[in-house]
Design a protein around this motif. Structure first.
Motif, PDB file in Angstrom:
ATOM      1  N   HIS A 203      50.295  54.346  51.339  1.00 30.46           N
ATOM      2  CA  HIS A 203      51.201  53.600  50.450  1.00 30.46           C
ATOM      3  C   HIS A 203      51.193  52.106  50.801  1.00 30.46           C
ATOM      4  N   VAL A 204      51.141  51.811  52.084  1.00 32.58           N
ATOM      5  CA  VAL A 204      51.098  50.410  52.526  1.00 32.58           C
ATOM      6  C   VAL A 204      49.817  49.736  52.028  1.00 32.58           C
ATOM      7  N   ILE A 205      48.703  50.452  52.154  1.00 29.43           N
ATOM      8  CA  ILE A 205      47.414  49.896  51.719  1.00 29.43           C
ATOM      9  C   ILE A 205      47.413  49.676  50.203  1.00 29.43           C
ATOM     10  N   ILE A 206      47.866  50.687  49.460  1.00 25.24           N
ATOM     11  CA  ILE A 206      47.859  50.592  47.999  1.00 25.24           C
ATOM     12  C   ILE A 206      48.788  49.473  47.525  1.00 25.24           C
ATOM     13  N   GLY A 207      49.994  49.411  48.087  1.00 31.08           N
ATOM     14  CA  GLY A 207      50.948  48.385  47.679  1.00 31.08           C
ATOM     15  C   GLY A 207      50.470  46.985  47.989  1.00 31.08           C
ATOM     16  N   SER A 208      49.920  46.804  49.180  1.00 35.80           N
ATOM     17  CA  SER A 208      49.424  45.477  49.575  1.00 35.80           C
ATOM     18  C   SER A 208      48.196  45.087  48.766  1.00 35.80           C
TER      19      SER A 208
END
Length: 441
Positions: A203-208
């Protein structure tokens, strides 16, 4: 300086190959809409259609009419790709696509709006002057140049799309990746990748990546040292979106746009190997230069104004939805809710609750529970239906909405008779209650 920037003649290879890609993709979009059942689910099955407000007269054709409608659009796409009667084909497709866009919004998608803009722009571009069936009709040699502003119109349009998409993502639920969790939850059953998509680090990778890609991709494609890397990243990013979110032709259309960022020599070497590279430095000033520049300027002024109009409308667009459409606020929130329509006979005070299943498909029921324009339109429909039965009624709505998985909050003022309320396209509706504090947190 501006004359050179806008009117210098440049090789038209990027425009020619984009025309071919564009025609093929819109053809696949239209034929695919029939094959996948989208036309049937969205335009044929519903007995009541949520059009854009003001276009209620624009209704789907009965019987097999909408199948024929999409077959015609798909065929026009092939004509565009082949450069056959190009001007007639692109104008016809644009008008038909605008029609299907306005006649339903249950399946609204920002990408459908982008397709309107690009189709409209393509009407005015010299995309059929070579490698087109039209070009063979003329005795003169096919044109191998185009004015530089053709490229920059496309580039600036994309810059607007991606930049406003990045800005829209800069809000609490995206920045703390809470919305990404909500967005990925329905993907848990995907083969192989479903469980991976539920991991917090993903989720962190996708959001960033979502913000950084939208913010940087156009500058990175424009700058030669980063162009190839940006193209590789684009391929991965758009294929990921295509596989995970299944959003039709948009990822591939986005990749097709990249031809405008590469040197014409590279495009020629890959797609038009027999074509001689043109070294064009001529500057041709059009006879009506000021009219052309003014028209382009006004178009982009409107494109810059539409995405910021919600800042001039009271309350948070994330809650009210006022100013959301045509603003590049893509895949930005999840809305769920409950709703009930109370129909009160003004003559004797008796009332009944409208049964949504008698009027709407499941997809429409999900929309009407959470979107104010859907709610208002259906209230007007109930009012009109009652008037046809000789009754004057008031319509009261009990609605509760959840944004991004948060707790339900009352959305519509239950004391307001929506049957008596007007609709405003560019201002706030007081019957939409104020956004809860938790929304901004």
């Amino acid at each position: 300086m501006w004359d050179k920037f806008l009117f210098k003649r440049i090789d038209n290879c990027p425009l020619l190959i984009f025309r071919i890609f564009f025609g093929i993709l819109i053809s696949l979009e239209c034929y695919g809409a029939i094959i996948t059942g989208w036309v049937k689910r969205t335009l044929i099955n519903p007995q009541f259609t949520f059009t854009f407000i003001g276009f209620e007269w624009l209704q789907p054709f009965p019987g097999i009419g909408m199948y024929l409608y999409f077959i015609v659009m798909g065929t026009l796409g092939l004509c565009i790709a082949l450069g056959y009667k190009y001007r007639v084909s692109i104008i016809s497709f644009t008008l038909l696509w605008i029609g299907v866009y306005l006649m339903q919004k249950t399946s609204y998608n920002n990408h459908y709006y982008l397709l309107i803009l690009i189709s409209a722009i393509m009407i005015f571009l010299p995309a059929n002057t070579d490698y087109a069936l039209d070009a063979k009709k003329y005795s003169t040699a096919p044109s191998r140049t185009m004015p530089a502003y053709v490229k920059w119109i496309i580039v600036f349009q994309l810059f607007i799309v991606y930049t406003f998409a990045a800005i829209a993502k800069m809000y609490g639920d995206w920045l703390d990746f809470g919305f990404i969790k909500v967005l990925m939850a329905p993907k848990a059953n995907y083969p192989m990748i479903g469980s991976i998509l539920q991991q917090p680090w993903v989720h962190v990778i996708i959001g960033s990546a979502g913000i950084l890609f939208d913010l940087l991709i156009i500058p990175a494609l424009l700058w030669k040292p980063t162009r190839k890397l940006a193209f590789v990243v684009s391929i991965f990013f758009h294929l990921f979106n295509s596989i995970v979110f299944q959003i039709g032709i948009f990822p591939y259309l986005s990749l097709a746009f990249t031809v405008f960022f590469f040197e014409p020599e590279s495009i020629r070497r890959i797609f038009f190997k027999k074509r001689i590279l043109l070294q064009a430095n001529e500057i041709r000033i059009p006879a009506r230069r000021m009219l052309l520049v003014s028209t382009i300027g006004l178009y982009f002024l409107a494109q810059l104004a539409l995405p910021i109009r919600h800042y001039f409308i009271k309350d948070d667009v994330l809650w009210t939805e006022e100013g959301h459409r045509m603003s590049w606020r893509m895949m930005l929130r999840s809305r769920t809710g409950t709703i009930r329509f109370k129909v009160v006979n003004k003559a004797d005070g008796t009332f009944k609750f409208a049964s949504l299943t008698d009027y709407l498909t499941k997809s429409q029921q999900r929309k009407i529970a959470t979107y104010p324009d859907f709610i208002w339109q259906f209230a007007q429909h109930l009012k009109k239906e009652s008037a046809g039965n000789g009754k004057e009624v008031s319509i009261y709505v009990t609605s509760r909405v959840s944004i991004n998985g948060k707790s339900l909050r009352t959305f519509i003022d239950p004391k307001v008779d929506l049957a008596a309320e007007p609709w405003y396209h560019f201002s706030h509706h007081s019957w939409i209650l104020s956004a809860p504090k938790q929304l901004s947190n």
